[in-house]
Write a protein that holds these residues in place. Structure first.
Motif, PDB file in Angstrom:
ATOM      1  N   SER A  58     -25.481 -53.259 -21.909  1.00 13.88           N
ATOM      2  CA  SER A  58     -26.876 -52.927 -22.197  1.00 13.88           C
ATOM      3  C   SER A  58     -27.526 -52.110 -21.084  1.00 13.88           C
ATOM      4  N   MET A  59     -27.052 -52.288 -19.828  1.00 17.91           N
ATOM      5  CA  MET A  59     -27.720 -51.602 -18.714  1.00 17.91           C
ATOM      6  C   MET A  59     -27.601 -50.084 -18.859  1.00 17.91           C
ATOM      7  N   PHE A  60     -26.424 -49.629 -19.302  1.00 12.54           N
ATOM      8  CA  PHE A  60     -26.237 -48.189 -19.499  1.00 12.54           C
ATOM      9  C   PHE A  60     -27.299 -47.646 -20.458  1.00 12.54           C
ATOM     10  N   TRP A  61     -27.525 -48.373 -21.544  1.00 13.44           N
ATOM     11  CA  TRP A  61     -28.470 -47.884 -22.544  1.00 13.44           C
ATOM     12  C   TRP A  61     -29.910 -48.032 -22.091  1.00 13.44           C
ATOM     13  N   MET A  62     -30.157 -49.019 -21.228  1.00 12.82           N
ATOM     14  CA  MET A  62     -31.511 -49.122 -20.684  1.00 12.82           C
ATOM     15  C   MET A  62     -31.830 -47.928 -19.789  1.00 12.82           C
ATOM     16  N   LYS A  63     -30.823 -47.545 -18.978  1.00 11.44           N
ATOM     17  CA  LYS A  63     -31.018 -46.358 -18.123  1.00 11.44           C
ATOM     18  C   LYS A  63     -31.245 -45.108 -18.973  1.00 11.44           C
ATOM     19  N   VAL A  64     -30.351 -44.942 -19.954  1.00 10.33           N
ATOM     20  CA  VAL A  64     -30.447 -43.768 -20.825  1.00 10.33           C
ATOM     21  C   VAL A  64     -31.786 -43.764 -21.571  1.00 10.33           C
ATOM     22  N   GLY A  65     -32.183 -44.958 -22.016  1.00  9.17           N
ATOM     23  CA  GLY A  65     -33.445 -45.066 -22.755  1.00  9.17           C
ATOM     24  C   GLY A  65     -34.633 -44.699 -21.868  1.00  9.17           C
ATOM     25  N   TYR A  66     -34.640 -45.209 -20.649  1.00 10.80           N
ATOM     26  CA  TYR A  66     -35.746 -44.942 -19.728  1.00 10.80           C
ATOM     27  C   TYR A  66     -35.861 -43.447 -19.420  1.00 10.80           C
ATOM     28  N   THR A  67     -34.750 -42.856 -18.992  1.00 13.36           N
ATOM     29  CA  THR A  67     -34.809 -41.441 -18.612  1.00 13.36           C
ATOM     30  C   THR A  67     -35.022 -40.542 -19.831  1.00 13.36           C
ATOM     31  N   GLY A  68     -34.401 -40.937 -20.947  1.00 15.36           N
ATOM     32  CA  GLY A  68     -34.585 -40.156 -22.171  1.00 15.36           C
ATOM     33  C   GLY A  68     -36.043 -40.157 -22.608  1.00 15.36           C
ATOM     34  N   LEU A  69     -36.689 -41.315 -22.499  1.00 23.92           N
ATOM     35  CA  LEU A  69     -38.105 -41.390 -22.888  1.00 23.92           C
ATOM     36  C   LEU A  69     -38.993 -40.599 -21.924  1.00 23.92           C
ATOM     37  N   LEU A  70     -38.611 -40.595 -20.632  1.00 22.81           N
ATOM     38  CA  LEU A  70     -39.370 -39.768 -19.676  1.00 22.81           C
ATOM     39  C   LEU A  70     -39.278 -38.294 -20.085  1.00 22.81           C
ATOM     40  N   GLY A  71     -38.068 -37.882 -20.470  1.00 22.13           N
ATOM     41  CA  GLY A  71     -37.887 -36.502 -20.932  1.00 22.13           C
ATOM     42  C   GLY A  71     -38.710 -36.229 -22.180  1.00 22.13           C
ATOM     43  N   LEU A  72     -38.730 -37.203 -23.089  1.00 26.96           N
ATOM     44  CA  LEU A  72     -39.505 -37.057 -24.317  1.00 26.96           C
ATOM     45  C   LEU A  72     -40.998 -36.921 -23.984  1.00 26.96           C
ATOM     46  N   ALA A  73     -41.453 -37.712 -23.008  1.00 29.04           N
ATOM     47  CA  ALA A  73     -42.860 -37.620 -22.594  1.00 29.04           C
ATOM     48  C   ALA A  73     -43.162 -36.219 -22.083  1.00 29.04           C
ATOM     49  N   GLY A  74     -42.208 -35.655 -21.323  1.00 27.32           N
ATOM     50  CA  GLY A  74     -42.377 -34.296 -20.830  1.00 27.32           C
ATOM     51  C   GLY A  74     -42.455 -33.299 -21.978  1.00 27.32           C
ATOM     52  N   TYR A  75     -41.612 -33.494 -22.976  1.00 26.97           N
ATOM     53  CA  TYR A  75     -41.630 -32.610 -24.149  1.00 26.97           C
ATOM     54  C   TYR A  75     -42.977 -32.700 -24.867  1.00 26.97           C
ATOM     55  N   VAL A  76     -43.437 -33.939 -25.082  1.00 28.53           N
ATOM     56  CA  VAL A  76     -44.711 -34.143 -25.786  1.00 28.53           C
ATOM     57  C   VAL A  76     -45.851 -33.456 -25.023  1.00 28.53           C
ATOM     58  N   ALA A  77     -45.802 -33.556 -23.684  1.00 28.79           N
ATOM     59  CA  ALA A  77     -46.858 -32.937 -22.870  1.00 28.79           C
ATOM     60  C   ALA A  77     -46.786 -31.411 -22.947  1.00 28.79           C
ATOM     61  N   ILE A  78     -45.605 -30.838 -22.795  1.00 24.37           N
ATOM     62  CA  ILE A  78     -45.519 -29.375 -22.733  1.00 24.37           C
ATOM     63  C   ILE A  78     -45.708 -28.760 -24.112  1.00 24.37           C
ATOM     64  N   GLU A  79     -45.387 -29.502 -25.154  1.00 26.94           N
ATOM     65  CA  GLU A  79     -45.583 -28.979 -26.504  1.00 26.94           C
ATOM     66  C   GLU A  79     -47.073 -28.664 -26.718  1.00 26.94           C
ATOM     67  N   ARG A  80     -47.946 -29.412 -26.081  1.00 27.91           N
ATOM     68  CA  ARG A  80     -49.388 -29.145 -26.155  1.00 27.91           C
ATOM     69  C   ARG A  80     -49.831 -28.173 -25.061  1.00 27.91           C
ATOM     70  N   LEU A  81     -49.316 -28.401 -23.837  1.00 29.55           N
ATOM     71  CA  LEU A  81     -49.770 -27.587 -22.695  1.00 29.55           C
ATOM     72  C   LEU A  81     -49.299 -26.131 -22.796  1.00 29.55           C
ATOM     73  N   ALA A  82     -48.322 -25.861 -23.640  1.00 32.15           N
ATOM     74  CA  ALA A  82     -47.857 -24.480 -23.803  1.00 32.15           C
ATOM     75  C   ALA A  82     -48.816 -23.684 -24.669  1.00 32.15           C
ATOM     76  N   ARG A  83     -49.827 -24.368 -25.230  1.00 30.09           N
ATOM     77  CA  ARG A  83     -50.816 -23.690 -26.078  1.00 30.09           C
ATOM     78  C   ARG A  83     -52.148 -23.644 -25.338  1.00 30.09           C
ATOM     79  N   PRO A  84     -52.979 -22.649 -25.628  1.00 28.05           N
ATOM     80  CA  PRO A  84     -54.269 -22.554 -24.947  1.00 28.05           C
ATOM     81  C   PRO A  84     -55.073 -23.839 -25.102  1.00 28.05           C
ATOM     82  N   ALA A  85     -55.662 -24.281 -23.984  1.00 25.03           N
ATOM     83  CA  ALA A  85     -56.549 -25.445 -23.963  1.00 25.03           C
ATOM     84  C   ALA A  85     -55.838 -26.762 -24.266  1.00 25.03           C
ATOM     85  N   GLY A  86     -54.519 -26.766 -24.356  1.00 27.08           N
ATOM     86  CA  GLY A  86     -53.820 -28.033 -24.567  1.00 27.08           C
ATOM     87  C   GLY A  86     -53.866 -28.893 -23.318  1.00 27.08           C
ATOM     88  N   SER A  87     -53.945 -30.215 -23.493  1.00 23.40           N
ATOM     89  CA  SER A  87     -54.046 -31.086 -22.321  1.00 23.40           C
ATOM     90  C   SER A  87     -52.779 -31.914 -22.107  1.00 23.40           C
TER      91      SER A  87
END
Lengths: 214, 179
Positions: A58-87
């Motif tokens: 389970s530890m392997f998947w917890m690591k993968v889950g944690y870092t994968g979700l951090l990456g997803l958070a980055g995607y969610v943020a840039i998907e908005r920030l790449a557009r004018p006035a996105g926050s």
């Protein structure tokens, strides 16, 4: 040149592809970024020898889950920030919650260990001195590609947008790093993995400040 | 005012589908709004207004894929204009703050007469000959892309590509003009 003439030229170009949507382009960045990190791991670091065995734990998947979700958070943020006035607020909230949760769990694990020496072992693991650096190196190709792609979009907050690209790249890089790194404690991951990802975000912010102008 | 949004949005959507006539109308309408918007905020340098209108129209065109059609088109265009204005001040080292206004105000049209953009001409002059002729010859009513291409000595397909490249190069050069 009169503005009307310019508008004529722009309208004549209406049929030209307006370019893929930011979503599609960022997904491509993520895919190519993961691939380049994987190639780096295979050619430079090598896969961990007990990968198959680790993948059943389970530890392997917890690591993968944690870092994968951090990456997803980055995607969610840039998907908005790449557009004018996105926050990118939703992405930042997700990233903050993930970091806080992981740091808390890591601290609890270290503080409830038998003695101070064991706690120190948890903190240092076997690779504390290279982990964050390796993650940052694995993220570099994707960070560069992502910044270039976002430059073609329309970010109006260059520093934040750069940080979001860095978070996206750092999360993906750290996830691929799990294929190499044999560390298996939450304390270790909460410190050095987080530092690597946050470092990538910081680097993205620094470069984004001047690279993301249009 | 919301009528303007409805109208602009409908025209823009048709433009995204490749309807050049609707797209032209959308940009022309937007141009008037942009002129009013910049003129109100740049009373100190009226000569720069048309440059900014043109630079913003180029950006609107080249960055149109970043508009999420589920959202207001006016709000998106306003954010592009605002960014270009702040960037203009930053490059000119002008210390100025721009309050965060509602984009509804952006719709108000009390536009002055269009001026002449000098920066675009300067950027245009630095393009290769073929691209330059193409950009200034092509008209929606008048010279078609095929005819303008023929005058530059290239096929319609090549003219299409060349025009798009030229517009991208213009946007880049205008941005760098005052470094």
């Amino acid at each position: 040149m009169r503005t009307d003439d310019l508008i004529d030229a722009l309208a004549s170009d209406a049929a030209s592809a307006s370019g893929a949507t930011p979503r599609r382009r960022l997904a491509l960045v993520g895919g190519l970024g993961a691939l380049s990190a994987l190639l780096l791991v295979m050619s430079w670091l090598h896969l961990r020898h007990d990968l198959m065995q680790a993948m059943s734990g389970s530890m392997f998947w917890m690591k993968v889950g944690y870092t994968g979700l951090l990456g997803l958070a980055g995607y969610v943020a840039i998907e908005r920030l790449a557009r004018p006035a996105g926050s990118g607020r939703r992405g930042w909230t997700l990233a903050g919650a993930l970091l806080a949760l992981c740091l808390l769990a890591g601290a609890i694990q270290a503080l409830t260990s038998a003695d101070p020496r064991e706690a120190l072992t948890l903190v240092r693991g076997h690779s504390w001195n290279v982990c964050s650096r390796n993650i940052m190196i694995l993220s570099l190709p994707m960070l560069a590609l992502g910044l270039w792609a976002v430059r073609g979009m329309a970010p109006t907050r260059p520093v934040l947008a750069g940080a979001a690209v860095g978070l996206f790249a750092g999360g993906v890089g750290a996830t691929v790093y799990c294929l190499h790194c044999p560390e298996h404690t939450i304390t270790f991951v909460s410190l050095w993995y987080s530092l690597g990802v946050v470092g990538a975000a910081g680097l993205g912010a620094l470069v984004g400040r001047w690279a993301l102008r249009w | 005012m919301t009528d303007t949004e409805t109208r602009l949005k409908a025209l823009m959507l048709r433009g995204l589908d490749g309807d050049a006539v609707a797209y032209r109308e959308c940009l022309a309408l937007l141009g008037v709004r942009l002129r009013a918007y910049f003129a109100r905020r740049m009373s100190g340098a009226p000569g720069d207004v048309e440059d900014l209108v043109q630079e913003t129209l180029l950006a609107v065109h080249l960055k149109r894929s970043t508009w999420d059609s589920a959202q207001s088109f006016t709000a998106w265009a306003h954010a592009v204009a605002r960014y270009k204005l702040i960037d203009h001040w930053r490059r000119r080292k002008i210390r100025q703050t721009l309050p965060i206004e509602d984009h509804i105000e952006f719709l108000a049209a009390d536009a002055p007469e269009p001026g002449v953009g000098l920066e675009l001409d300067r950027a245009l002059a630095s393009l290769p000959e073929k691209q330059r002729t193409l950009v200034s010859d092509v008209k929606l009513t008048g010279l078609s892309l095929a005819e303008a291409g023929a005058r530059a000595g290239i096929s319609e397909g090549a003219a299409k590509v060349a025009l798009h490249r030229a517009l991208k190069a213009l946007a880049e050069r205008m941005r760098r003009a005052d470094g």
